[in-house]
Design a protein around this motif. Sequence first.
Motif, mmCIF file in Angstrom:
data_model
loop_
_atom_site.group_PDB
_atom_site.id
_atom_site.type_symbol
_atom_site.label_atom_id
_atom_site.label_comp_id
_atom_site.label_asym_id
_atom_site.label_seq_id
_atom_site.Cartn_x
_atom_site.Cartn_y
_atom_site.Cartn_z
ATOM 1 N N SER A 93 -14.460 4.590 -6.215
ATOM 2 C CA SER A 93 -13.900 3.307 -6.630
ATOM 3 C C SER A 93 -14.614 2.835 -7.885
ATOM 4 O O SER A 93 -15.643 3.374 -8.289
ATOM 5 C CB SER A 93 -14.048 2.271 -5.520
ATOM 6 O OG SER A 93 -13.346 2.670 -4.366
ATOM 7 N N GLN A 107 -4.969 -2.009 -8.794
ATOM 8 C CA GLN A 107 -5.725 -0.773 -9.017
ATOM 9 C C GLN A 107 -6.247 -0.743 -10.444
ATOM 10 O O GLN A 107 -5.518 -1.043 -11.383
ATOM 11 C CB GLN A 107 -4.811 0.428 -8.777
ATOM 12 C CG GLN A 107 -5.358 1.736 -9.305
ATOM 13 C CD GLN A 107 -6.582 2.155 -8.542
ATOM 14 O OE1 GLN A 107 -6.601 2.073 -7.340
ATOM 15 N NE2 GLN A 107 -7.601 2.585 -9.251
ATOM 16 N N ALA A 116 0.834 -1.193 0.000
ATOM 17 C CA ALA A 116 0.000 0.000 0.000
ATOM 18 C C ALA A 116 0.868 1.242 0.000
ATOM 19 O O ALA A 116 1.985 1.243 0.505
ATOM 20 C CB ALA A 116 -0.910 -0.009 1.226
ATOM 21 N N SER A 153 -10.483 -1.306 -5.284
ATOM 22 C CA SER A 153 -9.463 -0.310 -4.972
ATOM 23 C C SER A 153 -9.963 1.091 -5.271
ATOM 24 O O SER A 153 -10.737 1.320 -6.194
ATOM 25 C CB SER A 153 -8.202 -0.581 -5.789
ATOM 26 O OG SER A 153 -7.657 -1.829 -5.446
ATOM 27 N N ARG A 154 -9.459 2.017 -4.477
ATOM 28 C CA ARG A 154 -9.882 3.411 -4.634
ATOM 29 C C ARG A 154 -9.190 4.060 -5.825
ATOM 30 O O ARG A 154 -8.055 3.752 -6.143
ATOM 31 C CB ARG A 154 -9.554 4.182 -3.363
ATOM 32 C CG ARG A 154 -10.360 3.689 -2.184
ATOM 33 C CD ARG A 154 -9.830 4.256 -0.907
ATOM 34 N NE ARG A 154 -10.679 3.844 0.211
ATOM 35 C CZ ARG A 154 -10.369 4.065 1.476
ATOM 36 N NH1 ARG A 154 -9.255 4.678 1.773
ATOM 37 N NH2 ARG A 154 -11.179 3.674 2.421
ATOM 38 N N ALA A 174 -3.319 -6.670 -4.456
ATOM 39 C CA ALA A 174 -4.510 -6.047 -5.022
ATOM 40 C C ALA A 174 -4.132 -5.150 -6.189
ATOM 41 O O ALA A 174 -3.079 -4.526 -6.193
ATOM 42 C CB ALA A 174 -5.236 -5.239 -3.953
ATOM 43 N N ASN A 181 -5.082 5.456 -5.244
ATOM 44 C CA ASN A 181 -4.827 4.762 -3.990
ATOM 45 C C ASN A 181 -4.932 3.261 -4.210
ATOM 46 O O ASN A 181 -5.952 2.757 -4.663
ATOM 47 C CB ASN A 181 -5.861 5.228 -2.958
ATOM 48 C CG ASN A 181 -5.520 4.771 -1.559
ATOM 49 O OD1 ASN A 181 -5.261 3.600 -1.340
ATOM 50 N ND2 ASN A 181 -5.550 5.697 -0.617
ATOM 51 N N THR A 182 -3.894 2.495 -3.881
ATOM 52 C CA THR A 182 -3.925 1.058 -4.144
ATOM 53 C C THR A 182 -4.576 0.279 -3.010
ATOM 54 O O THR A 182 -5.353 -0.628 -3.244
ATOM 55 C CB THR A 182 -2.498 0.523 -4.356
ATOM 56 O OG1 THR A 182 -1.724 0.804 -3.192
ATOM 57 C CG2 THR A 182 -1.870 1.175 -5.560
ATOM 58 N N PHE A 183 -4.250 0.590 -1.741
ATOM 59 C CA PHE A 183 -4.792 -0.123 -0.583
ATOM 60 C C PHE A 183 -4.793 -1.621 -0.819
ATOM 61 O O PHE A 183 -5.806 -2.255 -1.053
ATOM 62 C CB PHE A 183 -6.194 0.375 -0.229
ATOM 63 C CG PHE A 183 -6.141 1.532 0.717
ATOM 64 C CD1 PHE A 183 -6.217 1.346 2.084
ATOM 65 C CD2 PHE A 183 -5.963 2.809 0.233
ATOM 66 C CE1 PHE A 183 -6.134 2.429 2.950
ATOM 67 C CE2 PHE A 183 -5.882 3.886 1.095
ATOM 68 C CZ PHE A 183 -5.964 3.698 2.463
ATOM 69 N N ALA A 184 -3.604 -2.192 -0.776
ATOM 70 C CA ALA A 184 -3.437 -3.604 -1.086
ATOM 71 C C ALA A 184 -4.251 -4.473 -0.144
ATOM 72 O O ALA A 184 -4.441 -4.167 1.027
ATOM 73 C CB ALA A 184 -1.963 -3.991 -0.989
#
Length: 977
Positions: A709, A807, A650, A689-690, A805, A796-799
């Motif tokens: 998203s 994107q 992330a 993912s965002r 995860a 924003n990836t926010f794994a």
Amino acid sequence: MKTIIRSTIILAAIALGTGALASSFTAGNLVIYRVGGDASAATGAALTNRGNFVWLDEYTTDGVTRVQSIMMPTNYFGANSPLISPGSAFGNGLITRSVDGRFILICGYGAKTNQFTFSLQSAFGTEAPRVIGLVDGNGRIDTTTTQTNRFVDGEELRAATSTDGTNLWFSGSASGARYTLRGSAVATNLPSIGNIRQINIFNNQLYFTTVNSSTNINVITNNVPNTLPTDSNNVVFAGLAGVTNSVPFFTSPESFVFFKLNAGGSDPLDTLYISDSGTNSSSGRVLKFSLVGTTWSNDGSIRASGAVGLAGQTRITGSTTNVDLWIMQNVGSISGNDNLLFATDSSGYHGIATGNANINVLLTSASKVSLRGVAFAPVGVETFPTGPQNLSVGPILDFLSTGSSGCSATETDTYSVANFGTGTMTWQANCATNWVSFSPASGSLGSGGSISVAAFFNGNVTSLPSGTNTTTITFTNLTTGLGTQTRAVQLVMRDQNLTPSPDFTPTPQPGGPFSPSTAFYTVFNGSNAITLVVSNTTATWLGVSATTVSLGACSSTNITVSVVTNVANSLAAGNYTSVIVFSNATTGAAIDTRNAQLSIGGIFFCDDFSTFTQNTTLVPQQGWTALGGSVNEPFVTNNAVYVGAITGPAAADEPFKNIPVVSNANANVFAAMIMTVTSAAPVTTASPSRVTTFFQSQNAGGFARDSLSVRDTGTGTFFVFCIRNNGIPANTNVFGTVAHAYGTALRVIVQGQDGNTNSYVYVNPASTTLDTNSAEVAMHLVSGSDTHVGSFELGNTFAAASGTAVQPGVAFGKICITTNYADAVNDIAPTAPTDPFTVWQAQYFTGSSLSPAPGADPLGKGMSNTNQFLAGFNPTNASAYVHITSISKTNSGTDIRVDYLGASGDSSRTPPLASRTNVLEFTTGTGDGSYATNNFAGVQTNILSGGVGLGTATSFIETNGATFTPSRYYRVRVLVP
């Protein structure tokens, strides 16, 4: 379109990088086009679009040994021009080798570094000529081919090719393919299309790559067998069958090479490799095609992201014919670190490319160094200098300036005068009138010698009348006459002058003042004392430093225009306009005006990515900051910022931008975006993912409050928008119901209310009135801890827990943050056509009686609407067109007087057209009373101004013209910048 007021060229005494110290190239080595750095190819100053040094680096084919670096000229040496390059224009530098092998051909701009305050790409050809350079096997440089009138605003000269170093073909980013001769400033258009990348000759055919058609490589065919096209007669262009943009990974073709690999085939060329730079930092290939019958079949590709330059040769090992490829990998950034790659394809004719298994990095450039094209070294030379004494003068630009009537003019242009022949040459500079002088005005030059000559206005300009004064300066070879040439001079004298030209357009900045908060204008006065009055039409928010100024003869004053902050801050949202009027109160005449516009609308920021440096990282441009990681994503390409598929931890590559904190509980914050979802999101994941996120605090800290998203519908074809908020326990993921197709540009607005109430998503809003019923997605927020908005994050990836995860791929053409919904809608609204011809049509053709079609001539004037638009005539006036009105004998019947109506601009046009250059030309007749060729030569050039679209009557007297045998034919041309 810019208005050129004057052209000032300052030359140093020594023209650097003329190749005098270069060594001969070694056959079989590679030559690389390098921008920036020093003589050792090490890190240099930061690259800039205002111009950088260009080098040719010679390397052995293993990329290990740098043999030498040859610097291109940075100043004029006679007609040899400087050759520099912008930092981000990677297409400027796709080098080729001439068919006879003697020359490397390179392209650049004829200017000094930092000569302009704007980028080289936006300069006219009459400001920064586009230069075709030739370098022979001895490292000798010729940059005398400087094109001035074949380029539109902002056009790049991409590449050039040649058979023998004399006949040249070149390509531009807008105007297509053209033909010229070495040393010429003019060229002939060939049938083609715009946005050409590479142009090259194979098997006596002219090929080029482009992204402007479905066929990505085209051939220009001359119907005369075994000849290359030099004009548009009997010439057509057509795409190669099968080489189309429907081929996977084929999006942005650059360089190409052909080979003959099918030993039994009858085709002279049957295998083609094309480099493709791709759509983002992770894409790009070298694609292989084989000619099967009459169609080119795609035979796979070699992965090479950002592939630009390409060179190749065959190598036989046993019974296998290998194709060795050297690939220039431009990483799409002006920060440097480009790579030279090497790959071998052993699959032969119509075999699937095998280069992926053994692709190697041979060379990586230093930081702040850009590598562009690659070619094999030239073999063969020319003798320099050669022939008798030959005068050469550069630049080819004319001497243009403005001054105040009755006053001195201080403008100076400097020319380089050189002897391109053998033996000593005597030269002289003179002017047809008495108001231009030279220093020095004459002298002698040995073979290969040069000197800088300053041309300047002397005291006689004080007697020149108001208006446009023209003359000619001549540089004469007194020894042999070879190379004698002229330059036009124009000095526009006005009673008063106002500079500079830009209007005043302040806008409020995030958390700070208006920018710009002030503008500075200078009024120059002529020989009579006046009282200057400065006023504005309506604006109480606009202040001036002085409203009444007494100006003595030949004096000047500076006027400061500024925003009255307390008044501007009290204005409601909207656009406020005014006109600043500069007047001569003594005579009652207006001097000039400048427009002023103030925009008030609660906009925090509005980033149009077409204005960013292309093909480079988004951060740290215009206040963007890297949240963490290596900042490899996203990249700006094709006028948009592209967030590709990212894997890993992330916050790996997440740019954010601080905005003024909004803490009003009743305030709405809107993020307006032009966005295109280009690839599938993780299919129907519960936590997509965002894409974009408002954060509670600055520096992307705190927790996300309103996030957009994307979720795939499960078809791989359509997606829905979602709202997410990790800080809210209920309704964490809210999914939309309206399906949108991938690859479609959408106007999207995300609304977040600061009082923790609701978030909404609006897609392609039709009204500027806020209506939550038109929202596609709505989310009710329940947390009370979110009290303000302080930053905006992109990509924003926010794994996920697995750390892998992905994107979604999204391209953003524009992002605006504002507290005013109407502004959000308007900022991303579709723009009406703004091309000049469309605006011109709307101004003149309001009824159905006159056709606005480009090729129409409704009044039968002999000029189409297109030509009237370019020349600056009023198309609704039947007598307004460029033409010769009469030819008569004068001065006792020995001279010929030619009267003609020339184009003089149109001040009533929107935008105003200030002037036009008219050229009266002649050609000699034949014995039967006709003329045989179109070989017209100019006899008079007039730059006419101050018109209102009706033209200006002008005359020319040709001494002894009535005695010429055979007689002459005359015509008038209007030069279009």
